[in-house]
Design a protein around this motif. Structure first.
Motif, PDB file in Angstrom:
ATOM      1  N   MET A 190      -2.156   1.554   6.304  1.00 19.64           N
ATOM      2  CA  MET A 190      -1.500   0.533   5.484  1.00 19.64           C
ATOM      3  C   MET A 190      -2.389   0.415   4.051  1.00 19.64           C
ATOM      4  O   MET A 190      -3.525   0.274   3.967  1.00 19.64           O
ATOM      5  N   ASP A 191      -1.608   0.186   2.990  1.00 15.17           N
ATOM      6  CA  ASP A 191      -2.185   0.029   1.930  1.00 15.17           C
ATOM      7  C   ASP A 191      -1.332  -1.124   0.822  1.00 15.17           C
ATOM      8  O   ASP A 191      -0.240  -1.253   1.046  1.00 15.17           O
ATOM      9  N   PHE A 192      -2.322  -1.884   0.447  1.00 11.32           N
ATOM     10  CA  PHE A 192      -1.759  -2.926  -0.275  1.00 11.32           C
ATOM     11  C   PHE A 192      -1.752  -2.447  -1.834  1.00 11.32           C
ATOM     12  O   PHE A 192      -2.677  -1.873  -2.388  1.00 11.32           O
ATOM     13  N   SER A 193      -0.710  -3.270  -2.792  1.00 10.39           N
ATOM     14  CA  SER A 193      -0.519  -2.943  -4.183  1.00 10.39           C
ATOM     15  C   SER A 193      -1.858  -3.686  -4.638  1.00 10.39           C
ATOM     16  O   SER A 193      -2.560  -4.899  -4.099  1.00 10.39           O
ATOM     17  N   ALA A 194      -2.063  -3.518  -5.972  1.00 15.68           N
ATOM     18  CA  ALA A 194      -3.209  -3.991  -6.804  1.00 15.68           C
ATOM     19  C   ALA A 194      -2.931  -5.694  -6.770  1.00 15.68           C
ATOM     20  O   ALA A 194      -3.676  -6.436  -6.645  1.00 15.68           O
ATOM     21  N   ASP A 195      -1.598  -6.226  -6.793  1.00 13.67           N
ATOM     22  CA  ASP A 195      -1.065  -7.584  -7.068  1.00 13.67           C
ATOM     23  C   ASP A 195      -1.069  -8.187  -5.694  1.00 13.67           C
ATOM     24  O   ASP A 195      -0.655  -9.154  -5.349  1.00 13.67           O
ATOM     25  N   SER A 196      -1.236  -7.327  -4.609  1.00  9.99           N
ATOM     26  CA  SER A 196      -0.952  -7.769  -3.314  1.00  9.99           C
ATOM     27  C   SER A 196       0.661  -8.288  -2.855  1.00  9.99           C
ATOM     28  O   SER A 196       0.775  -8.979  -2.018  1.00  9.99           O
ATOM     29  N   ARG A 197       1.554  -7.700  -3.681  1.00  8.94           N
ATOM     30  CA  ARG A 197       2.753  -8.145  -3.290  1.00  8.94           C
ATOM     31  C   ARG A 197       3.471  -7.059  -2.409  1.00  8.94           C
ATOM     32  O   ARG A 197       4.554  -7.421  -2.018  1.00  8.94           O
ATOM     33  N   TYR A 198       3.028  -5.732  -2.378  1.00 11.22           N
ATOM     34  CA  TYR A 198       3.630  -5.213  -1.562  1.00 11.22           C
ATOM     35  C   TYR A 198       2.767  -3.988  -0.451  1.00 11.22           C
ATOM     36  O   TYR A 198       1.360  -4.278  -0.927  1.00 11.22           O
ATOM     37  N   ILE A 199       3.021  -3.476   0.524  1.00 14.34           N
ATOM     38  CA  ILE A 199       2.208  -2.957   1.267  1.00 14.34           C
ATOM     39  C   ILE A 199       3.013  -1.606   1.516  1.00 14.34           C
ATOM     40  O   ILE A 199       4.325  -1.330   1.253  1.00 14.34           O
ATOM     41  N   GLN A 200       2.199  -0.612   1.779  1.00 14.70           N
ATOM     42  CA  GLN A 200       2.956   0.859   1.944  1.00 14.70           C
ATOM     43  C   GLN A 200       2.462   1.242   3.462  1.00 14.70           C
ATOM     44  O   GLN A 200       1.233   1.012   3.726  1.00 14.70           O
ATOM     45  N   VAL A 201       3.130   2.025   4.348  1.00 11.07           N
ATOM     46  CA  VAL A 201       2.781   2.456   5.631  1.00 11.07           C
ATOM     47  C   VAL A 201       3.552   3.780   5.621  1.00 11.07           C
ATOM     48  O   VAL A 201       4.464   4.094   5.075  1.00 11.07           O
ATOM     49  N   SER A 202       2.689   4.744   6.465  1.00 12.58           N
ATOM     50  CA  SER A 202       3.317   5.896   6.808  1.00 12.58           C
ATOM     51  C   SER A 202       3.395   5.732   8.385  1.00 12.58           C
ATOM     52  O   SER A 202       2.854   5.220   8.974  1.00 12.58           O
ATOM     53  N   THR A 203       4.819   6.048   8.778  1.00 12.64           N
ATOM     54  CA  THR A 203       5.181   5.826   9.893  1.00 12.64           C
ATOM     55  C   THR A 203       5.075   7.131  11.032  1.00 12.64           C
ATOM     56  O   THR A 203       4.737   8.210  10.563  1.00 12.64           O
ATOM     57  N   GLY A 204       5.135   6.931  12.206  1.00 11.42           N
ATOM     58  CA  GLY A 204       5.095   8.198  13.100  1.00 11.42           C
ATOM     59  C   GLY A 204       6.007   9.159  13.033  1.00 11.42           C
ATOM     60  O   GLY A 204       5.699  10.178  13.337  1.00 11.42           O
ATOM     61  N   ALA A 205       7.278   8.900  12.422  1.00 14.48           N
ATOM     62  CA  ALA A 205       8.170   9.741  12.029  1.00 14.48           C
ATOM     63  C   ALA A 205       7.933  10.254  10.724  1.00 14.48           C
ATOM     64  O   ALA A 205       8.857  10.950  10.172  1.00 14.48           O
ATOM     65  N   TYR A 206       6.977  10.234  10.154  1.00 15.26           N
ATOM     66  CA  TYR A 206       6.366  10.769   8.880  1.00 15.26           C
ATOM     67  C   TYR A 206       7.177  10.452   7.663  1.00 15.26           C
ATOM     68  O   TYR A 206       7.786  11.160   6.994  1.00 15.26           O
ATOM     69  N   LYS A 207       7.646   9.085   7.746  1.00 15.15           N
ATOM     70  CA  LYS A 207       8.104   8.388   6.640  1.00 15.15           C
ATOM     71  C   LYS A 207       7.494   7.489   5.911  1.00 15.15           C
ATOM     72  O   LYS A 207       6.939   6.755   6.206  1.00 15.15           O
ATOM     73  N   ARG A 208       7.640   7.503   4.609  1.00 17.54           N
ATOM     74  CA  ARG A 208       6.655   6.505   3.804  1.00 17.54           C
ATOM     75  C   ARG A 208       7.756   5.134   3.790  1.00 17.54           C
ATOM     76  O   ARG A 208       8.799   5.582   3.050  1.00 17.54           O
ATOM     77  N   GLN A 209       7.070   4.012   3.963  1.00 18.79           N
ATOM     78  CA  GLN A 209       7.862   2.876   3.756  1.00 18.79           C
ATOM     79  C   GLN A 209       7.222   1.982   2.846  1.00 18.79           C
ATOM     80  O   GLN A 209       5.807   1.652   2.900  1.00 18.79           O
ATOM     81  N   VAL A 210       7.632   1.170   1.916  1.00 16.87           N
ATOM     82  CA  VAL A 210       7.178   0.112   1.249  1.00 16.87           C
ATOM     83  C   VAL A 210       7.935  -1.195   1.539  1.00 16.87           C
ATOM     84  O   VAL A 210       9.051  -1.331   1.467  1.00 16.87           O
ATOM     85  N   HIS A 211       6.888  -2.275   1.688  1.00 15.19           N
ATOM     86  CA  HIS A 211       7.629  -3.644   1.930  1.00 15.19           C
ATOM     87  C   HIS A 211       7.126  -4.640   1.133  1.00 15.19           C
ATOM     88  O   HIS A 211       5.805  -4.633   0.643  1.00 15.19           O
ATOM     89  N   GLU A 212       8.023  -5.811   0.721  1.00 12.97           N
ATOM     90  CA  GLU A 212       7.449  -6.854   0.043  1.00 12.97           C
ATOM     91  C   GLU A 212       6.609  -7.606   0.982  1.00 12.97           C
ATOM     92  O   GLU A 212       7.016  -7.777   2.161  1.00 12.97           O
ATOM     93  N   VAL A 213       5.469  -8.132   0.552  1.00 15.10           N
ATOM     94  CA  VAL A 213       4.680  -9.366   1.215  1.00 15.10           C
ATOM     95  C   VAL A 213       4.873 -10.664   0.903  1.00 15.10           C
ATOM     96  O   VAL A 213       4.999 -10.854  -0.415  1.00 15.10           O
ATOM     97  N   PRO A 214       5.147 -11.684   1.474  1.00 13.97           N
ATOM     98  CA  PRO A 214       5.163 -11.532   3.065  1.00 13.97           C
ATOM     99  C   PRO A 214       6.456 -11.301   3.404  1.00 13.97           C
ATOM    100  O   PRO A 214       6.378 -11.497   5.043  1.00 13.97           O
ATOM    101  N   LEU A 215       7.645 -11.325   2.959  1.00 12.88           N
ATOM    102  CA  LEU A 215       8.935 -11.159   3.604  1.00 12.88           C
ATOM    103  C   LEU A 215       9.027 -10.249   4.419  1.00 12.88           C
ATOM    104  O   LEU A 215       9.714 -10.355   5.478  1.00 12.88           O
ATOM    105  N   GLY A 216       8.487  -8.948   4.192  1.00 17.69           N
ATOM    106  CA  GLY A 216       8.584  -7.766   4.842  1.00 17.69           C
ATOM    107  C   GLY A 216       9.856  -6.743   4.554  1.00 17.69           C
ATOM    108  O   GLY A 216      10.296  -5.856   5.274  1.00 17.69           O
ATOM    109  N   LYS A 217      10.614  -7.480   3.456  1.00 15.38           N
ATOM    110  CA  LYS A 217      11.620  -6.759   3.074  1.00 15.38           C
ATOM    111  C   LYS A 217      11.368  -5.149   2.595  1.00 15.38           C
ATOM    112  O   LYS A 217      10.297  -5.324   1.766  1.00 15.38           O
ATOM    113  N   GLN A 218      12.138  -4.279   2.884  1.00 22.81           N
ATOM    114  CA  GLN A 218      11.828  -2.988   2.741  1.00 22.81           C
ATOM    115  C   GLN A 218      12.492  -2.691   1.172  1.00 22.81           C
ATOM    116  O   GLN A 218      13.303  -3.032   0.907  1.00 22.81           O
ATOM    117  N   ILE A 219      11.574  -1.882   0.407  1.00 20.26           N
ATOM    118  CA  ILE A 219      11.962  -1.612  -0.887  1.00 20.26           C
ATOM    119  C   ILE A 219      12.474  -0.101  -0.764  1.00 20.26           C
ATOM    120  O   ILE A 219      11.496   0.680  -0.219  1.00 20.26           O
TER     121      ILE A 219
END
Length: 138
Positions: A1-30
């Motif tokens: 898991m990685d945070f954006s420089a402004d801590s507004r987003y996180i990116q994760v790599s799933t077990g299904a080999y998909k990259r997902q980006v989410h808003e913090v703290p809402l969790g809404k996927q971008i």
């Protein structure tokens, strides 16, 4: 898991080999690629994304590259794979089959790799060999 420089987003790599980006703290996927492209990341440990397309060797299986880490300076990315190799690339690494330096040491798969706080060393962990290697970065 990685945070954006402004801590507004996180990116994760799933077990299904998909990259997902989410808003913090809402969790809404971008999902908008243009919006994702504008994000500056504080760290990068993902093996997925256009920025790391070149880390994948020819005929690679999705599970062949296990781990990655970008230097704090944002200039290089180091990877560990199922063949015991540690590879160093320029970052971003957007061209397929990018040039890299290869380092041998682990007897089997590399399970994780990270740079030290000053980017002077990379530390890798092995799976079957149960070892920790410290690599000096010149």
């Amino acid at each position: 898991m990685d945070f954006s420089a402004d801590s507004r987003y996180i990116q994760v790599s799933t077990g299904a080999y998909k990259r997902q980006v989410h808003e913090v703290p809402l969790g809404k996927q971008i999902t908008d690629p243009a919006a994702i492209e504008k994000i500056t990341w504080a760290t990068w440990t993902s093996i997925l994304g256009d920025e790391v397309l070149g880390i994948w060797p020819r005929n690679a299986d999705k599970a062949d590259v296990n781990c990655a880490c970008v230097t704090h300076a944002g200039l290089n990315i180091v990877t560990g794979d199922d063949f015991g190799l540690v590879k160093l690339f320029d970052f971003p690494c957007t061209e397929k089959f990018a040039k890299h330096k290869r380092y041998f040491g682990h007897s089997a798969h590399v399970t994780n790799i990270r740079f030290s706080h000053d980017d002077k060393y990379a530390v890798s962990t092995g799976g079957d060999d149960c070892s920790v290697f410290v690599w000096r970065c010149l």
